[in-house]
Motif scaffolding. Structure first.
Motif, short mmCIF file in Angstrom:
data_model
loop_
_atom_site.label_atom_id
_atom_site.label_comp_id
_atom_site.label_asym_id
_atom_site.label_seq_id
_atom_site.Cartn_x
_atom_site.Cartn_y
_atom_site.Cartn_z
N VAL A 27 6.56 42.45 51.96
CA VAL A 27 8.22 42.93 52.65
C VAL A 27 8.34 41.27 52.48
O VAL A 27 7.66 40.83 51.99
CB VAL A 27 8.10 42.78 53.99
N PRO A 28 9.37 41.67 52.13
CA PRO A 28 10.42 40.43 51.40
C PRO A 28 10.20 38.84 52.45
O PRO A 28 9.94 39.41 53.47
CB PRO A 28 12.35 40.60 51.43
N HIS A 29 9.99 37.85 51.67
CA HIS A 29 9.58 36.90 52.51
C HIS A 29 11.58 35.34 51.65
O HIS A 29 11.73 35.88 50.66
CB HIS A 29 9.06 35.70 52.12
N THR A 30 11.66 35.16 52.82
CA THR A 30 12.08 33.45 51.63
C THR A 30 11.51 32.30 51.30
O THR A 30 10.58 32.25 52.60
CB THR A 30 13.86 33.61 52.87
N ALA A 31 12.04 31.22 50.75
CA ALA A 31 11.62 30.09 50.94
C ALA A 31 12.56 28.84 50.83
O ALA A 31 13.73 28.92 49.99
CB ALA A 31 10.83 29.27 49.37
N THR A 32 13.01 28.96 52.30
CA THR A 32 14.55 28.21 52.36
C THR A 32 14.14 26.55 52.83
O THR A 32 13.28 26.77 54.02
CB THR A 32 14.60 29.04 53.45
N ALA A 33 14.57 25.72 52.71
CA ALA A 33 14.36 24.59 52.78
C ALA A 33 15.35 23.98 55.15
O ALA A 33 16.45 24.87 54.77
CB ALA A 33 15.43 22.85 52.36
N ARG A 34 14.75 23.45 55.45
CA ARG A 34 14.86 23.52 56.99
C ARG A 34 15.98 22.46 56.52
O ARG A 34 17.40 22.81 57.73
CB ARG A 34 14.23 22.59 57.41
N ASP A 35 16.28 21.77 55.81
CA ASP A 35 18.15 21.44 55.55
C ASP A 35 18.91 21.77 54.65
O ASP A 35 20.02 21.12 54.82
CB ASP A 35 17.46 20.02 55.11
N GLY A 36 18.73 22.99 54.27
CA GLY A 36 20.23 24.34 53.90
C GLY A 36 19.60 23.22 52.26
O GLY A 36 20.45 23.87 51.68
N SER A 37 19.18 22.35 51.70
CA SER A 37 19.07 22.28 50.81
C SER A 37 18.91 23.00 49.13
O SER A 37 19.19 23.19 47.91
CB SER A 37 18.69 20.78 50.19
N TRP A 38 18.28 24.04 49.38
CA TRP A 38 18.21 25.17 48.58
C TRP A 38 17.43 26.49 49.38
O TRP A 38 17.15 26.27 50.51
CB TRP A 38 16.76 24.60 48.24
N ASP A 39 17.28 27.60 48.62
CA ASP A 39 16.72 29.16 49.14
C ASP A 39 17.15 30.02 48.80
O ASP A 39 17.04 30.24 47.73
CB ASP A 39 17.98 28.85 50.84
N SER A 40 15.52 30.52 48.03
CA SER A 40 15.61 31.32 47.87
C SER A 40 16.40 33.06 47.84
O SER A 40 16.00 33.99 46.56
CB SER A 40 13.78 31.77 47.37
N LYS A 41 16.80 32.78 48.54
CA LYS A 41 17.06 34.35 49.18
C LYS A 41 15.75 35.30 49.07
O LYS A 41 14.79 34.97 48.82
CB LYS A 41 18.58 34.81 48.62
N ALA A 42 15.89 36.46 49.61
CA ALA A 42 15.12 37.14 49.19
C ALA A 42 13.87 37.87 48.60
O ALA A 42 14.42 37.76 46.84
CB ALA A 42 15.44 38.72 49.90
N ILE A 43 13.08 37.70 48.04
CA ILE A 43 12.30 37.03 47.25
C ILE A 43 10.99 38.45 47.91
O ILE A 43 10.14 39.14 48.10
CB ILE A 43 10.67 36.55 46.90
N ASN A 44 11.44 39.90 47.57
CA ASN A 44 10.50 40.88 47.60
C ASN A 44 9.44 40.94 46.91
O ASN A 44 8.18 40.05 45.90
CB ASN A 44 11.19 42.21 46.38
#
Length: 76
Positions: A27-44
């Motif tokens: 399933v897809p996942h993301t790697a998203t910074a808690r502070d919102g400074s970076w976000d991978s969006k969906a990694i399939n």
């Protein structure tokens, strides 16, 4: 990303290093910074995302789709 977790749960890198998140789950996942400074969006499934560490500090992140998935990147 495997078995609905990040491994390792904490990694230390230097400024300028490239971090690669690879999704070995079905399933897809993301790697998203808690502070919102970076976000991978969906990694399939069977895909990856690269990020260059540019800001020193301790950066907690999680998967938006599965909030129980969490980990930390320490940038020195």
């Amino acid at each position: 990303m495997q078995n609905f977790g990040f491994s390792p749960s904490e990694v230390t890198v230097a400024v300028g290093d490239t971090i690669v998140w690879s999704n070995a789950d079905f399933v897809p996942h993301t790697a998203t910074a808690r502070d919102g400074s970076w976000d991978s969006k969906a990694i399939n499934a069977n895909s990856s995302w690269r990020f260059v560490a540019s800001k020193p500090g301790r950066h907690e992140y999680y998967c938006v789709f599965h909030p129980n998935m969490k980990a930390t990147v320490v940038v020195r």
